[in-house]
Every structure is written in C-alpha cells, then in structure tokens.
Design a protein around this motif. Sequence first.
Motif, PDB file in Angstrom:
ATOM      1  N   PRO A  33      16.998  70.007 -17.559  1.00 55.99           N
ATOM      2  CA  PRO A  33      16.199  69.785 -16.364  1.00 55.99           C
ATOM      3  C   PRO A  33      16.627  70.696 -15.210  1.00 55.99           C
ATOM      4  O   PRO A  33      17.713  71.263 -15.226  1.00 55.99           O
ATOM      5  CB  PRO A  33      16.499  68.340 -16.026  1.00 55.99           C
ATOM      6  CG  PRO A  33      17.847  68.080 -16.587  1.00 55.99           C
ATOM      7  CD  PRO A  33      17.990  68.954 -17.779  1.00 55.99           C
ATOM      8  N   THR A  34      15.769  70.815 -14.243  1.00 54.56           N
ATOM      9  CA  THR A  34      16.128  71.496 -13.010  1.00 54.56           C
ATOM     10  C   THR A  34      16.022  70.481 -11.880  1.00 54.56           C
ATOM     11  O   THR A  34      15.206  69.571 -11.940  1.00 54.56           O
ATOM     12  CB  THR A  34      15.168  72.653 -12.698  1.00 54.56           C
ATOM     13  OG1 THR A  34      13.844  72.131 -12.673  1.00 54.56           O
ATOM     14  CG2 THR A  34      15.265  73.743 -13.724  1.00 54.56           C
ATOM     15  N   ALA A  35      16.843  70.650 -10.886  1.00 58.25           N
ATOM     16  CA  ALA A  35      16.819  69.708  -9.773  1.00 58.25           C
ATOM     17  C   ALA A  35      16.607  70.456  -8.477  1.00 58.25           C
ATOM     18  O   ALA A  35      17.166  71.528  -8.280  1.00 58.25           O
ATOM     19  CB  ALA A  35      18.126  68.925  -9.723  1.00 58.25           C
ATOM     20  N   THR A  36      15.804  69.896  -7.637  1.00 61.04           N
ATOM     21  CA  THR A  36      15.590  70.443  -6.303  1.00 61.04           C
ATOM     22  C   THR A  36      15.984  69.364  -5.315  1.00 61.04           C
ATOM     23  O   THR A  36      15.481  68.246  -5.395  1.00 61.04           O
ATOM     24  CB  THR A  36      14.092  70.766  -6.088  1.00 61.04           C
ATOM     25  OG1 THR A  36      13.621  71.430  -7.247  1.00 61.04           O
ATOM     26  CG2 THR A  36      13.906  71.653  -4.889  1.00 61.04           C
ATOM     27  N   CYS A  37      16.891  69.673  -4.443  1.00 60.85           N
ATOM     28  CA  CYS A  37      17.308  68.680  -3.460  1.00 60.85           C
ATOM     29  C   CYS A  37      17.120  69.261  -2.071  1.00 60.85           C
ATOM     30  O   CYS A  37      17.390  70.436  -1.846  1.00 60.85           O
ATOM     31  CB  CYS A  37      18.783  68.326  -3.617  1.00 60.85           C
ATOM     32  SG  CYS A  37      19.231  67.768  -5.233  1.00 60.85           S
ATOM     33  N   GLU A  38      16.669  68.448  -1.200  1.00 55.00           N
ATOM     34  CA  GLU A  38      16.599  68.844   0.197  1.00 55.00           C
ATOM     35  C   GLU A  38      17.471  67.892   0.988  1.00 55.00           C
ATOM     36  O   GLU A  38      17.165  66.706   1.104  1.00 55.00           O
ATOM     37  CB  GLU A  38      15.150  68.795   0.698  1.00 55.00           C
ATOM     38  CG  GLU A  38      14.319  69.918   0.136  1.00 55.00           C
ATOM     39  CD  GLU A  38      12.908  69.925   0.665  1.00 55.00           C
ATOM     40  OE1 GLU A  38      12.544  69.006   1.414  1.00 55.00           O
ATOM     41  OE2 GLU A  38      12.180  70.858   0.307  1.00 55.00           O
ATOM     42  N   LYS A  55      20.292  61.271 -21.813  1.00 56.40           N
ATOM     43  CA  LYS A  55      20.355  62.292 -20.758  1.00 56.40           C
ATOM     44  C   LYS A  55      19.615  61.811 -19.503  1.00 56.40           C
ATOM     45  O   LYS A  55      20.105  61.941 -18.386  1.00 56.40           O
ATOM     46  CB  LYS A  55      19.731  63.589 -21.295  1.00 56.40           C
ATOM     47  CG  LYS A  55      19.647  64.729 -20.327  1.00 56.40           C
ATOM     48  CD  LYS A  55      21.014  65.270 -19.960  1.00 56.40           C
ATOM     49  CE  LYS A  55      20.940  66.129 -18.701  1.00 56.40           C
ATOM     50  NZ  LYS A  55      22.225  66.520 -18.217  1.00 56.40           N
ATOM     51  N   VAL A  88      23.914  65.766  -9.419  1.00 54.82           N
ATOM     52  CA  VAL A  88      22.832  64.916  -9.911  1.00 54.82           C
ATOM     53  C   VAL A  88      22.491  65.195 -11.376  1.00 54.82           C
ATOM     54  O   VAL A  88      22.048  64.303 -12.094  1.00 54.82           O
ATOM     55  CB  VAL A  88      21.587  65.027  -9.006  1.00 54.82           C
ATOM     56  CG1 VAL A  88      20.792  66.287  -9.271  1.00 54.82           C
ATOM     57  CG2 VAL A  88      20.698  63.816  -9.155  1.00 54.82           C
ATOM     58  N   ARG A  90      16.200  64.475  -0.154  1.00 53.00           N
ATOM     59  CA  ARG A  90      15.077  64.294  -1.054  1.00 53.00           C
ATOM     60  C   ARG A  90      15.433  65.035  -2.332  1.00 53.00           C
ATOM     61  O   ARG A  90      15.872  66.180  -2.280  1.00 53.00           O
ATOM     62  CB  ARG A  90      13.825  64.917  -0.438  1.00 53.00           C
ATOM     63  CG  ARG A  90      12.530  64.428  -1.011  1.00 53.00           C
ATOM     64  CD  ARG A  90      11.372  65.082  -0.278  1.00 53.00           C
ATOM     65  NE  ARG A  90      11.405  66.536  -0.447  1.00 53.00           N
ATOM     66  CZ  ARG A  90      10.965  67.161  -1.539  1.00 53.00           C
ATOM     67  NH1 ARG A  90      10.484  66.481  -2.544  1.00 53.00           N
ATOM     68  NH2 ARG A  90      11.025  68.470  -1.607  1.00 53.00           N
ATOM     69  N   VAL A  91      15.314  64.373  -3.454  1.00 53.36           N
ATOM     70  CA  VAL A  91      15.746  64.966  -4.715  1.00 53.36           C
ATOM     71  C   VAL A  91      14.609  64.917  -5.727  1.00 53.36           C
ATOM     72  O   VAL A  91      13.969  63.882  -5.895  1.00 53.36           O
ATOM     73  CB  VAL A  91      16.946  64.187  -5.302  1.00 53.36           C
ATOM     74  CG1 VAL A  91      17.454  64.860  -6.560  1.00 53.36           C
ATOM     75  CG2 VAL A  91      18.053  64.092  -4.287  1.00 53.36           C
ATOM     76  N   ASP A  92      14.379  66.033  -6.377  1.00 48.04           N
ATOM     77  CA  ASP A  92      13.435  66.076  -7.493  1.00 48.04           C
ATOM     78  C   ASP A  92      14.181  66.645  -8.682  1.00 48.04           C
ATOM     79  O   ASP A  92      14.768  67.707  -8.574  1.00 48.04           O
ATOM     80  CB  ASP A  92      12.287  67.060  -7.210  1.00 48.04           C
ATOM     81  CG  ASP A  92      11.311  66.531  -6.195  1.00 48.04           C
ATOM     82  OD1 ASP A  92      11.366  65.330  -5.928  1.00 48.04           O
ATOM     83  OD2 ASP A  92      10.509  67.330  -5.679  1.00 48.04           O
ATOM     84  N   VAL A  93      14.142  65.938  -9.784  1.00 45.90           N
ATOM     85  CA  VAL A  93      14.702  66.506 -11.006  1.00 45.90           C
ATOM     86  C   VAL A  93      13.540  66.680 -11.962  1.00 45.90           C
ATOM     87  O   VAL A  93      12.799  65.728 -12.208  1.00 45.90           O
ATOM     88  CB  VAL A  93      15.777  65.595 -11.621  1.00 45.90           C
ATOM     89  CG1 VAL A  93      16.341  66.218 -12.883  1.00 45.90           C
ATOM     90  CG2 VAL A  93      16.889  65.351 -10.624  1.00 45.90           C
ATOM     91  N   SER A  94      13.359  67.881 -12.471  1.00 47.74           N
ATOM     92  CA  SER A  94      12.201  68.063 -13.342  1.00 47.74           C
ATOM     93  C   SER A  94      12.566  68.687 -14.671  1.00 47.74           C
ATOM     94  O   SER A  94      13.480  69.498 -14.783  1.00 47.74           O
ATOM     95  CB  SER A  94      11.116  68.870 -12.633  1.00 47.74           C
ATOM     96  OG  SER A  94      11.661  70.026 -12.084  1.00 47.74           O
ATOM     97  N   TRP A  95      11.851  68.258 -15.671  1.00 42.68           N
ATOM     98  CA  TRP A  95      11.957  68.799 -17.014  1.00 42.68           C
ATOM     99  C   TRP A  95      10.656  69.544 -17.299  1.00 42.68           C
ATOM    100  O   TRP A  95       9.579  69.057 -16.957  1.00 42.68           O
ATOM    101  CB  TRP A  95      12.096  67.677 -18.034  1.00 42.68           C
ATOM    102  CG  TRP A  95      13.446  67.109 -18.183  1.00 42.68           C
ATOM    103  CD1 TRP A  95      14.376  67.426 -19.132  1.00 42.68           C
ATOM    104  CD2 TRP A  95      14.052  66.075 -17.395  1.00 42.68           C
ATOM    105  NE1 TRP A  95      15.515  66.671 -18.972  1.00 42.68           N
ATOM    106  CE2 TRP A  95      15.345  65.843 -17.912  1.00 42.68           C
ATOM    107  CE3 TRP A  95      13.634  65.345 -16.286  1.00 42.68           C
ATOM    108  CZ2 TRP A  95      16.212  64.901 -17.377  1.00 42.68           C
ATOM    109  CZ3 TRP A  95      14.501  64.409 -15.736  1.00 42.68           C
ATOM    110  CH2 TRP A  95      15.766  64.190 -16.279  1.00 42.68           C
ATOM    111  N   MET A 124      21.242  59.609  -9.635  1.00 37.42           N
ATOM    112  CA  MET A 124      20.291  59.586  -8.532  1.00 37.42           C
ATOM    113  C   MET A 124      20.381  58.294  -7.735  1.00 37.42           C
ATOM    114  O   MET A 124      19.848  58.198  -6.633  1.00 37.42           O
ATOM    115  CB  MET A 124      18.857  59.753  -9.049  1.00 37.42           C
ATOM    116  CG  MET A 124      18.518  61.170  -9.422  1.00 37.42           C
ATOM    117  SD  MET A 124      16.921  61.282 -10.192  1.00 37.42           S
ATOM    118  CE  MET A 124      15.870  61.521  -8.772  1.00 37.42           C
ATOM    119  N   VAL A 139      21.045  61.070 -15.512  1.00 35.69           N
ATOM    120  CA  VAL A 139      20.438  61.616 -14.304  1.00 35.69           C
ATOM    121  C   VAL A 139      20.017  60.479 -13.378  1.00 35.69           C
ATOM    122  O   VAL A 139      20.284  60.515 -12.174  1.00 35.69           O
ATOM    123  CB  VAL A 139      19.249  62.527 -14.657  1.00 35.69           C
ATOM    124  CG1 VAL A 139      18.505  62.936 -13.405  1.00 35.69           C
ATOM    125  CG2 VAL A 139      19.736  63.765 -15.384  1.00 35.69           C
TER     126      VAL A 139
END
Lengths: 298, 361
Positions: B194-199, A171, B112, A207-212, A179, A175
Amino acid sequence: MRFRANIEHVNTFYKISQAVEKLQKRCIIKFTESEMHIICNNDAGEGGIQVWSQIKVSSLFTDYRIQSNANNEIFLALSAEAMTAALRSAAAPSGQQGAFSADAEVVVRLVKRSDVATLSFEILTTTRMGRGVRIAHDVRIEILKREDVSRLKEPMCPEPEVHILLPPLAKLRTVVERMRPLAADVIGIRANLSGCLQLCAQTDAARVDVSWNGLSNPTMAQDPSTQDPDNSEARDPTTLYGVLVSLKSLQKFLNSHVVSTTTIACICQNHCIIMYVYIGEVAEAGGVLTFYVPAIIE
Amino acid sequence: MSDSDDGEVDKVLIASVHDVKYVMSLLRGVQFGSRATVRATSGGLSVTVEEARTLLATAFIFKDIFDEYSYHPEVVPASQGLSSQPSSQPQEEGEPTAFEVPLNTLIECLSVLGNIGGSTSSSKHRLWHTGNSDQEGEQEEGSSNRANSTRNRGPANGRIDQYFAGDKGTGMRLSYVGAGYPLTLLMAEEASGPTATCEVTTFEAEPMLELDFLESPTVLKIILKSSWLRDALSELDPTCEKLTIIGNPPPPPGRASRASGPPRLRLQAVGTFGSTEMDYPSDKEVLETCECEQQVRFSYLFKHIVRASRALQNSTKTSLRINEEGMLSLQLISPTARPRHDGGNTSGFIEFRCLPLDEDP
C-alpha cells in the motif's frame, strides 16, 4: 432431534470459532443436512456488526448425521467462548504448547444431560508419551424455538457499488491497528472499480489515506431481482465509493484474518460494507463468512 | 500554486528518503511533549521539543540523510515586484522556516504502514557491549547487503528486520508548501504494497526558548560511550528527584593519588528512598576525553535528564558539556552506517540542553 458428526478439520472449525468469539459472546448455529450456518445477529448491540456464514458440511465434518422434526434442521444458541475452548483442546498443537498429538478424533453430538441440552465434544487423542486420552467438553446450548428462528433475518442491502478483493487481512489489520491513534473512532473505506482501495482517517492533527492499487474487482453474479443488471458497466471505473465504519467494528471483522484466504469486500455507498471471507480456496467453495458492517452516517 | 507542476517548485521543503527508519529513530529520541518545532534550513531539518522552559531537545536531521532535499525559503511577499530585492533574498541564509507539528501524530503517521518496529534497539544494544561497534556495524551491513541484494539498502537500524522480513524499508517523501499548509507525507513499501498519504496539521511556531550554551565558558567537557550513560540512567530509581553531576580535575601525577583520588565524573541521585552515586573512573576506555580545570557541581531535575534515555539507546557517543552557568549540553551521535561515497555528513545527532536547579551554596 438427533445430531452427531466427526469433526474432520478441527483447525478450520477452531479458527472460525475464534473469529466469531471475538465478535459476540453468544452465537447461533444452524445445522442443516448440507450446511452449517453460524450467525451473529448482534442482539447485544456491539457496533452493529453481523455475521451470517454458511459452511459446507463436507468441509468440516465426516460421518454427519442429523434428524429433527423441523425439516431436519437444528437451531441452537451457545456461548462462542465455550465452543472455542472445546475446540482448542482438540486443535492440533501449535508449537511447543500442545500436549497432544495432531491426530485427534473429535466427535460432536447433541446430548441431553439431566434436562439440559448440551453440545458434547468428545476428543480422543494420545499424549506425546503415547497414552490415550479422552477429553469431553459439554457446551450448554439453548435450542431455539421456531418463532425465534422466524425472526432471524439476514440484513437487507442494496446492490453494492463496488466489489473488490481485499489485500491479505493480516496486513490490513496491522495498518488499521496503526491508524487507530490517528482516527477518531471512525474509519473511511473507499474503493473503485479499477482495483483501488483506500482507508482514510482524520483527526484535527492529521489526515491519513492508505491506499492499495492493483487489486482485482471480481465480477459477481448479479442478483436477478435487481432491476438494472448492467448498471455496473455504466459506472465510472475511477469513481471511489465509500462508507464510514466504526473502527471497533472493523477491527472485530479483521480478527477473522486467522481463517481467511480470500476476502471480497462489497461497498454499498453510505449504507454498509459486506465482507465475504472465504474458508479455504474460493474454487472449493468450502464456506463463506459474511460480515455486515453498517455505515456510520455523518 | 495554481497547478501541480508549479506547486512542486513553490514548495518550501521537499525531502525524500528510501527508508524512514533512521529519521524515525531521531524523531523518537525527542518524543516527549505534544508539539515539536520543525525548522528547515538549506542544511537540513531540526526538530525541537521544549519542556518546562528548562529543557530543550533538538534532533538534527542533516540534508545528506535524505536522498533528496530541496529547500526554497518563502520569499517575503513585499519583494515580489522589485528586481533588485528578490535576487538577494534567497541567496543568503535568512531566518529558517519554522512551524510546529504534533510530534506524536507525525511519528504515528510515519509508522502507519506498520513495519517500523521500535524493537531494533535490542540488537544494537548487544553490539555496543562488545566494544568496537564501528567495525562490527560495517561487517553486519556488508553481509546483509549480500544476503539480499535488492535495490533498497536499509540503514543500520533495520539490520535484524532485514533478516526476518526481507528488505522492507518504507520510503517516505515529505513536502511542505508553506505557512498555513499541512506537512504532507507520502509513504510506500514494495511495489505491491500500500501507499500512504498523510497530511499533518502544522501550527505557527511559537518563539522558542533560547538556551545559548556558548554564552559562557565551558567548564566540563566529556566524551563517552552512550551506553555508559544510558546504563547509569537506567539503574537509577525513577522516583529520584535530583541528579547532580560532579566533575573533578585530573589527579596530580603520582601513583598513590591516582588510585585514591576523586573520580573524574560522578553522578549523584537523591530520591525519597535514598541516594545513589555512580563514579566513572579516569580511564580512556570509559571517558574518551575529559576536560575539567576545577571541581564542577551542578544539579538537574532527574525527570529532565531521563528524557534523554531513548535517544541514548540509538546513539553511540555522547558529548557531555557544562558551562559556567551550569547549563548542561548532551550531544548524542546516532550513526547511520549507511555507505556514502560523496563523504557527506550522514550522522544525525540529538542535543539536549538543560538548565540547572538553583541551589543554595
């Protein structure tokens, strides 16, 4: 110098070999009486990623015999690709493609053929039609000298700030793959002590943040040599500790998703990230591949 | 925008959707060119891409497609203190809020988390060829809902995926604070995922190409199944330069002329290796409606027309119109097949407008 073993768990060996092959063309294998170590120490300078693994003999081999002048240890360097090819023909057929039945008997031994040292894989199996087949792969090897061996050193790392259990690598791999166009070859990995892992990428466009969340932070046995054994308690559980790594290195590491069951990542802030990829269940402690991915310092 | 609670109110645009697939398919339909202009109004979003000041492709994403949609146009700062002006300002629909985004990046951000395959078109493709697509769509939808009666009900595009990967829609919430701020996307899958935050960086919108189709009278108006047009375009040699659309008036009554008369619609492509002609017969099965008073003949750059192929893949019906000046308007309806009880307009569509080539008569 003698070495001979039956490869009992061909598929596991094959998967390990696959994961290593993607990383580096040549790898070093150290056989000892109880363990097999596969080492990729990045001599070719491919992204700085290193692998130091130890796999218990019993989790791969049966009928294991080893003898050498150097403390019954054998160090050899070989082409990971050739080893994978040899194991591929021994591995259990996947789907329709396999021409042979699953119950292959694989013997690996150290052989000298006309002054060339080889690791010889001999595979005895039967075709689907029931006829016996014998396949032999000789993988040319180089026996390492003692002085070369003494130069092999596992990388030194500070005590990691965070240990975290990674989500399934397959997984994670998708991702990271997704990205890729959003990252300028560098990806940030951050984690904290309350089960949160973040992957970050940034370009001019986004700008990308993927969080678990809700991952677990395993308690690791403290290295007794560290001065302050209780400093992990002192840390704020919500502070994120991170490293920047090259996307390519991370993807190379993620190739090990084929073999992984449990993976623990240790983040040494701004130094490196260490991943322990467990082979088989953690409880069985069949073996572990340790990946060192160096940080990119901005 | 001092703290987070106030920020929520101040945001110009907030939209959320429980499965981003349908929005994605509309965006992918106009995915050419690097930048897209997003315009937000109280009725929904439009995403426009321009090429060579000749082609204008716009995806209309109506607010009913979203589960939540709120739009508060930016109040002109000058009217801040006065009591009479601000009350009248937000009521009337003024200029839409417009900004530019890098479209490829936006689409990459939306995908993503990884489970939005572009492969859904193949399943739809098969469906349409069997004819009555609406009915089949509903049947399929019904059975898939029964198969997994979980909370999320994906739109039509996800049907096949639902069978294989379970119900795994990606929920998305989009917000835009205002000029100078990035477009923020929040995405999540199932609770454990997961969660994704994109700007996504936004840019000031440049003045857009004005192509007003209704400026001059319409001379050709055809409604046909999208697959008929898509298949025709895919048959043509991609090296073609020019595509000519020829419309003919209905043949005079009488059996003999009906068979031998000119086709109602002809596509003619000329390339380096020869030319291709495709005729659409005057048949209700093929051309649902065809309004044409006298022969119409206009040429377009093939590379512009072929931009519509991807959008055609995800649509069921196409309206093809040409006005007196030769401007082509293709409107492609993409159905959601998502059950809605309040009867809102849930079908988004994509419109392509293209100027003709100047030709010697």
